[in-house]
Design a protein around this motif. Structure first.
Motif, mmCIF file in Angstrom:
data_model
loop_
_atom_site.group_PDB
_atom_site.id
_atom_site.type_symbol
_atom_site.label_atom_id
_atom_site.label_comp_id
_atom_site.label_asym_id
_atom_site.label_seq_id
_atom_site.Cartn_x
_atom_site.Cartn_y
_atom_site.Cartn_z
ATOM 1 N N ARG A 98 41.118 44.856 11.440
ATOM 2 C CA ARG A 98 41.110 43.394 11.592
ATOM 3 C C ARG A 98 40.337 42.729 10.464
ATOM 4 O O ARG A 98 40.798 41.733 9.884
ATOM 5 N N TYR A 99 39.159 43.249 10.150
ATOM 6 C CA TYR A 99 38.338 42.634 9.105
ATOM 7 C C TYR A 99 39.036 42.684 7.746
ATOM 8 O O TYR A 99 38.930 41.744 6.946
ATOM 9 N N GLU A 100 39.738 43.780 7.484
ATOM 10 C CA GLU A 100 40.447 43.903 6.212
ATOM 11 C C GLU A 100 41.684 42.996 6.190
ATOM 12 O O GLU A 100 41.964 42.338 5.183
ATOM 13 N N THR A 101 42.429 42.949 7.294
ATOM 14 C CA THR A 101 43.630 42.116 7.362
ATOM 15 C C THR A 101 43.292 40.638 7.201
ATOM 16 O O THR A 101 44.014 39.889 6.521
ATOM 17 N N GLU A 102 42.195 40.212 7.809
ATOM 18 C CA GLU A 102 41.794 38.810 7.724
ATOM 19 C C GLU A 102 41.151 38.446 6.391
ATOM 20 O O GLU A 102 40.895 37.272 6.124
ATOM 21 N N GLY A 103 40.890 39.452 5.559
ATOM 22 C CA GLY A 103 40.270 39.192 4.268
ATOM 23 C C GLY A 103 38.775 39.052 4.319
ATOM 24 O O GLY A 103 38.136 38.679 3.328
ATOM 25 N N TRP A 104 38.175 39.349 5.475
ATOM 26 C CA TRP A 104 36.721 39.270 5.586
ATOM 27 C C TRP A 104 36.070 40.426 4.836
ATOM 28 O O TRP A 104 34.980 40.279 4.288
ATOM 29 N N TRP A 105 36.719 41.578 4.854
ATOM 30 C CA TRP A 105 36.269 42.708 4.057
ATOM 31 C C TRP A 105 37.243 42.905 2.904
ATOM 32 O O TRP A 105 38.464 42.935 3.115
ATOM 33 N N THR A 106 36.701 43.025 1.703
ATOM 34 C CA THR A 106 37.526 43.246 0.520
ATOM 35 C C THR A 106 37.093 44.548 -0.150
ATOM 36 O O THR A 106 36.164 45.217 0.297
ATOM 37 N N ARG A 107 37.749 44.879 -1.240
ATOM 38 C CA ARG A 107 37.392 46.080 -1.992
ATOM 39 C C ARG A 107 36.403 45.762 -3.110
ATOM 40 O O ARG A 107 36.062 46.644 -3.908
ATOM 41 N N ASP A 108 35.936 44.522 -3.178
ATOM 42 C CA ASP A 108 34.969 44.140 -4.204
ATOM 43 C C ASP A 108 33.599 44.728 -3.919
ATOM 44 O O ASP A 108 33.144 44.741 -2.770
ATOM 45 N N THR A 109 32.923 45.182 -4.942
ATOM 46 C CA THR A 109 31.512 45.532 -4.817
ATOM 47 C C THR A 109 30.681 44.288 -5.117
ATOM 48 O O THR A 109 31.176 43.304 -5.690
ATOM 49 N N ILE A 110 29.417 44.321 -4.746
ATOM 50 C CA ILE A 110 28.529 43.200 -5.060
ATOM 51 C C ILE A 110 28.410 43.039 -6.575
ATOM 52 O O ILE A 110 28.357 41.914 -7.092
ATOM 53 N N GLY A 111 28.415 44.144 -7.305
ATOM 54 C CA GLY A 111 28.369 44.066 -8.767
ATOM 55 C C GLY A 111 29.561 43.324 -9.333
ATOM 56 O O GLY A 111 29.425 42.510 -10.264
ATOM 57 N N ASP A 161 6.765 50.691 12.574
ATOM 58 C CA ASP A 161 7.011 50.567 11.139
ATOM 59 C C ASP A 161 8.220 49.668 10.905
ATOM 60 O O ASP A 161 9.056 49.489 11.793
ATOM 61 N N PRO A 162 8.331 49.090 9.698
ATOM 62 C CA PRO A 162 9.503 48.251 9.417
ATOM 63 C C PRO A 162 10.804 49.028 9.606
ATOM 64 O O PRO A 162 10.867 50.231 9.391
ATOM 65 N N LYS A 163 11.840 48.295 10.014
ATOM 66 C CA LYS A 163 13.153 48.897 10.212
ATOM 67 C C LYS A 163 13.983 48.708 8.948
ATOM 68 O O LYS A 163 14.082 47.592 8.427
ATOM 69 N N GLY A 164 14.588 49.787 8.456
ATOM 70 C CA GLY A 164 15.447 49.715 7.284
ATOM 71 C C GLY A 164 16.874 49.412 7.694
ATOM 72 O O GLY A 164 17.563 50.251 8.260
ATOM 73 N N VAL A 165 17.337 48.193 7.405
ATOM 74 C CA VAL A 165 18.669 47.736 7.793
ATOM 75 C C VAL A 165 19.614 47.930 6.613
ATOM 76 O O VAL A 165 19.367 47.403 5.523
ATOM 77 N N VAL A 166 20.694 48.674 6.826
ATOM 78 C CA VAL A 166 21.608 49.033 5.744
ATOM 79 C C VAL A 166 22.856 48.154 5.797
ATOM 80 O O VAL A 166 23.577 48.144 6.801
ATOM 81 N N HIS A 167 23.102 47.420 4.713
ATOM 82 C CA HIS A 167 24.315 46.618 4.578
ATOM 83 C C HIS A 167 25.202 47.208 3.488
ATOM 84 O O HIS A 167 24.715 47.679 2.450
ATOM 85 N N SER A 168 26.504 47.152 3.724
ATOM 86 C CA SER A 168 27.470 47.624 2.735
ATOM 87 C C SER A 168 27.853 46.481 1.793
ATOM 88 O O SER A 168 27.508 45.314 2.021
ATOM 89 N N HIS A 169 28.600 46.815 0.748
ATOM 90 C CA HIS A 169 29.155 45.782 -0.127
ATOM 91 C C HIS A 169 30.043 44.848 0.683
ATOM 92 O O HIS A 169 30.065 43.633 0.437
ATOM 93 N N GLN A 170 30.744 45.381 1.661
ATOM 94 C CA GLN A 170 31.653 44.558 2.461
ATOM 95 C C GLN A 170 30.911 43.621 3.392
ATOM 96 O O GLN A 170 31.250 42.432 3.489
ATOM 97 N N THR A 171 29.901 44.121 4.099
ATOM 98 C CA THR A 171 29.179 43.246 5.023
ATOM 99 C C THR A 171 28.375 42.189 4.270
ATOM 100 O O THR A 171 28.352 41.018 4.654
ATOM 101 N N LEU A 172 27.735 42.588 3.174
ATOM 102 C CA LEU A 172 26.950 41.640 2.386
ATOM 103 C C LEU A 172 27.861 40.650 1.666
ATOM 104 O O LEU A 172 27.541 39.460 1.561
ATOM 105 N N GLY A 173 29.005 41.125 1.182
ATOM 106 C CA GLY A 173 29.946 40.228 0.516
ATOM 107 C C GLY A 173 30.484 39.175 1.457
ATOM 108 O O GLY A 173 30.583 37.986 1.110
ATOM 109 N N HIS A 174 30.843 39.593 2.680
ATOM 110 C CA HIS A 174 31.343 38.607 3.646
ATOM 111 C C HIS A 174 30.266 37.587 3.987
ATOM 112 O O HIS A 174 30.546 36.382 4.039
ATOM 113 N N GLU A 175 29.054 38.051 4.216
ATOM 114 C CA GLU A 175 27.971 37.132 4.555
ATOM 115 C C GLU A 175 27.759 36.114 3.439
ATOM 116 O O GLU A 175 27.577 34.917 3.700
ATOM 117 N N THR A 176 27.797 36.563 2.201
ATOM 118 C CA THR A 176 27.579 35.656 1.078
ATOM 119 C C THR A 176 28.691 34.626 0.978
ATOM 120 O O THR A 176 28.430 33.416 0.834
#
Length: 511
Positions: A11-24, A186-201
């Motif tokens: 669903r995320y890919e079909t809707e264009g929310w997730w793309t193949r772009d990296t943050i770079g 201790d602090p929690k290390g939250v891992v975001h992918s290029h896709q999750t961070l890209g959509h948020e941005t």
């Protein structure tokens, strides 16, 4: 990392929310499109002025230098820096290299920084020689292969052969590991992918009012939202970057009138501290058209106060794990904007558990934590995230946060783990038992209040003694308790657990 159901991925890919772009790749395109956009740092100790092209030049030289030292796709690069140009250079260089970046809040102390570096084992770490309470401590990064210190040897990392283009990386893989306090010690290390961070941005960039003006970013770039607002959204939008490394309301007011900079919101404290400053005048209101509030509790008294001044207020709700769960669009009816935390954003689903806990999932939800046990505890097999917050939904689907299950204090947008603070208090001489709760704070929303049960014949420590102890422990000052109370015993459940809600009630009565 958590398992994301196949139907959600599709669903995320079909809707264009997730793309193949990296943050770079996102950054490279944005920088190429708007190279002459101004980038300024308003600082008393390290001011800087230039353009996106200038910062990109430093970033590409840094990327070249890191690559020569063996840093590349799949590695991690950590930095602990104030809101300086070099922080942007490290972030952009890491993205261009395909490495995961690990921003560390600049006011974190030895305890937090040591834990984070040990948890992620970065290939490179960039920090400052000195800034406020931050001081370079070489023993903490003795095992890091590449270390650079701004103000000392950072320039030695810059190569004469800048990196061209971007290095390929897996868009489903880690792009960012953001550490945040919570209920753990201790602090929690939250891992975001290029896709999750890209959509948020992209989502945030599209949601901001088009006439918001040139923004002043004061939120630390070591925080998720400060980092996104400073280093990603302006590049996508081609809008100027203006950073300040210390929040000084008087100086912010001068920057507003002297440089035409706007304040667009954040934690309520950033806005109310301007209104309460003696230098504030109605002339400053033209630089405060909008106030998007979130990051901590948002009192109705604040939203209505701002609305009476003609400021267009809207509220938002999210976390480092799920950055944008709900928001009232700036076009929403005023009652929704002032009195609720908004409705679900693009692709986001929310539901309430039987006890009122908010569960969420969506294309900007993180991959999980660096701690697999925590990931298993917080996310379920259907992709739902247990937020730890309590809320209610109205008939239009607008959410209002009403409480918190988690043992968390939010001071001016900074998460504070009560458990972490209690551990430090228990090391004080004579302390038999400690409990830390959130106390109301007129400026910051909440602060930490400590209740101590002392051993016989041991006096309760003074605030000064407590502060000296926390200084020695190396915990960030924002986490130090700001009031101390002695109890003969704690209110408890039948099983002996401290009833913290009753301690909070006690504080309410005292105030």
């Amino acid at each position: 990392m958590r398992k994301i159901p196949a139907e959600l991925v599709e669903r995320y890919e079909t809707e264009g929310w997730w793309t193949r772009d990296t943050i770079g790749e996102l950054l490279a395109r944005g920088l190429a499109h708007a190279p002459d956009v101004p980038f300024r740092v308003h600082s008393a100790v390290r001011p800087w002025s230039g353009t996106f092209r200038d910062v990109e030049g430093t970033a590409r030289r840094l990327a070249g230098g890191l690559r020569e030292r063996g840093v590349g796709p799949g590695d991690t690069v950590a930095f602990q820096l104030p809101n300086w140009m070099e922080a942007a250079a490290v972030f952009w260089a890491s993205a261009l290299l395909g490495a995961a970046v690990v921003p560390i809040v600049h006011f974190y102390g030895r305890k937090e920084v040591g834990y984070i570096l040990n948890a992620v084992r970065p290939r490179a770490f960039v920090t400052a020689e000195r800034f406020g309470h931050l001081e370079f401590q070489p023993d903490l990064c003795a095992d890091v292969p590449v270390v650079g210190v701004v103000g000392r040897d950072f320039d030695e990392l810059l190569s004469d052969a800048p990196l061209t283009g971007t290095l390929p990386a897996d868009p489903t893989g880690p792009a960012l590991i953001a550490f945040t306090s919570g209920t753990t010690r201790d602090p929690k290390g939250v891992v975001h992918s290029h896709q999750t961070l890209g959509h948020e941005t992209r989502q945030l960039a599209a949601s901001y009012p088009p006439d918001r003006g040139d923004q002043l970013t004061a939120a630390p770039v070591g925080h998720f939202i400060g980092m996104v607002n400073a280093f990603l959204i302006p590049v996508l939008d081609g809008t100027p970057v203006n950073l300040t490394d210390v929040w000084d309301p008087g100086r912010a007011l001068r920057l507003m009138t002297g440089h035409g900079l706007h304040i667009g919101g954040g934690a309520p404290y950033y806005v109310t501290s301007l209104l309460d400053h003696p230098d504030f005048t109605t002339d400053h209101l033209r630089f405060m058209r909008y106030a998007g509030l979130g990051g901590s509790s948002v009192p109705v008294a604040v939203t209505t106060r701002l609305a009476r001044l003609g400021i267009h207020v809207f509220r938002a709700y999210g976390s480092t794990e799920h950055p944008s769960i709900t928001s009232s669009r700036h076009s929403a009816p005023e009652a929704k904007r002032l009195f609720t935390d908004g409705d679900a954003l693009s692709g986001v689903e929310i539901r309430l558990a039987e006890d009122g806990e908010i569960l969420s999932r969506g294309p900007d939800l993180c991959l999980g934590y660096t701690d697999p046990a925590l990931t298993a505890r917080v996310f379920d097999d259907e992709g739902w995230y247990r937020t730890g917050d309590i809320g209610v939904l109205d008939e239009d689907g607008y959410l209002t946060i009403t409480g918190r299950k988690s043992d968390l204090i939010i001071r001016g947008g900074e998460n504070i783990s009560a458990v972490e603070v209690e551990d430090v208090l228990l090391a004080l001489p004579g302390v038999a038992e400690a409990a830390v709760v959130a106390a109301p704070d007129a400026r910051l929303g909440e602060h930490a209040a400590a209740f101590l049960r002392m051993l016989p014949e041991h006096p309760v420590p003074t605030l000064d003694e407590m502060r000296a102890h926390f200084e020695q422990a190396g915990l960030a000052r924002q986490k130090w308790p700001e009031e101390l109370h002695e109890v003969e015993d704690f209110p408890r459940t039948a099983s002996g657990k401290v009833q913290k809600f009753r301690l909070r009630q006690d504080i309410a009565v005292r105030t």
